[in-house]
Structures are given as structure tokens and as C-alpha cells.
Scaffold this active site. Structure first.
Site, short mmCIF file in Angstrom:
data_model
loop_
_atom_site.label_atom_id
_atom_site.label_comp_id
_atom_site.label_asym_id
_atom_site.label_seq_id
_atom_site.Cartn_x
_atom_site.Cartn_y
_atom_site.Cartn_z
N ASP A 1 -1.11 -7.13 -2.02
CA ASP A 1 0.21 -7.36 -2.62
C ASP A 1 0.24 -8.79 -3.19
O ASP A 1 -0.21 -9.73 -2.55
CB ASP A 1 1.31 -7.18 -1.57
N ILE A 2 0.77 -8.91 -4.38
CA ILE A 2 0.77 -10.20 -5.08
C ILE A 2 1.82 -11.17 -4.49
O ILE A 2 1.77 -12.38 -4.75
CB ILE A 2 0.99 -9.99 -6.59
N HIS B 1 3.12 0.18 1.98
CA HIS B 1 2.83 -1.22 2.33
C HIS B 1 2.14 -1.21 3.69
O HIS B 1 2.67 -0.61 4.65
CB HIS B 1 4.14 -2.01 2.49
N HIS C 1 3.86 4.13 -3.22
CA HIS C 1 2.90 3.24 -2.54
C HIS C 1 3.32 3.02 -1.10
O HIS C 1 4.51 3.06 -0.77
CB HIS C 1 2.77 1.90 -3.26
#
Ligand code: 5GP
Length: 130
Positions: free
Chosen positions: A29-30, A95, A93
Site C-alpha cells: 500500500d502506498i 488489506h 481488494h
């Protein structure tokens, strides 16, 4: 228009890739909640996770399991938390977040800063354990 995650899966936008198969992709994750915070996506674009075909959803979870165990071996933590939000990016998605307390899975808390070098090293270290 293709989602940002479809563009990542197509290689049009860079990511710190952790692992992939022909159907799934895992990448860091960015804007992470913790070092090792990883997103796991089906490459096929579907917004809402519960609209996924049963087999694709089951495969996503099984792929995420492998990635989670690899994160756990790389980042010191109590366990890997899993969350589905999907309010920002309309592409299903999961996490995967290393956690030590309930607070660590609070998506309203400030995100951690990670250098490019740390990102690259984390992706490589996790990826080689998947
Ligand atoms: P959600 O859709 O689950 O609410 O949040 C989307 C997540 O994707 C956020 O944690 C955000 O930091 C991450 N994200 C958004 N855009 C990008 C991107 O271009 N690259 C990566 N690696 N992560 C992204």
C-alpha cells in the site's frame, strides 16, 4: 476507465510488487498503516468484493493467506489483520496489515512514512517467502 489497480496490474503504473499469479496480485500500500501493509487484488476488475464470482473470491482469500504468512515472517507483529474497505479505490481488494493491537487497524490514524529503499526491501523480503 480502468481503475488505478487495473493499471497497476497491467504494469502501466508502478508498484512495489510482493507476489502475483495469473489471476491475483499483491503489492505494498502506498499510504500504509504499518510497514508491510499489503493490498491483494484480483486482476479482473470488479468494484465490490461481494460481486466477485465465488471461485475468484475463494482464490483471492487463499492467495492472501500465503501473502499474510509471508508478511508475518518478515514484519514483527502479533498477527496479520485483514480488512475490506473499498471506499477509495473501486477495485476489490483485501488489506493485510501487521497488527499488535486493535488500534493498528484504525484506518483513520496517521499513516507511516516509508522510504523507497524500505519499500523495495520489504516487497522483496515478503515476496521471497510467498
Ligand atoms: P480503500 O479503497 O480500501 O478505502 O483504500 C484504498 C487503499 O489503496 C488505500 O490504503 C490507499 O493508500 C491505497 N492506494 C491508493 N492508490 C494507490 C496506488 O496508486 N498504489 C498503491 N500501492 N496503493 C494505493
Amino acid at each position: 476507465m480502468a481503475s488505478i489497480f487495473s493499471r497497476i496490474a497491467a504494469g502501466e503504473i508502478p508498484c512495489y510488487k510482493v507476489a502475483e499469479t495469473d489471476q491475483y496480485l499483491a503489492f505494498l500500500d502506498i499510504n500504509p498503516l504499518a510497514k508491510g501493509h499489503t493490498l491483494v487484488i484480483p486482476k479482473q476488475e470488479t468494484d465490490y468484493i461481494f460481486d466477485l464470482d465465488d471461485n475468484l473470491l475463494a482464490g483471492l482469500v487463499l492467495f492472501a493467506k500465503k501473502v499474510a504468512l509471508a508478511i508475518e515472517q518478515t514484519v514483527p507483529c502479533e498477527r496479520i489483520g485483514i480488512a475490506v474497505i473499498g471506499l477509495e479505490v473501486p477495485h476489490a481488494h483485501l488489506h493485510l496489515v501487521p497488527i499488535n493491537s486493535l488500534h493498528d487497524l484504525d484506518f483513520t490514524k496517521p499513516r507511516v512514512k516509508i522510504t523507497k529503499e524500505e519499500y523495495a526491501q520489504l516487497a522483496q523480503e515478503i515476496g521471497q517467502k510467498v
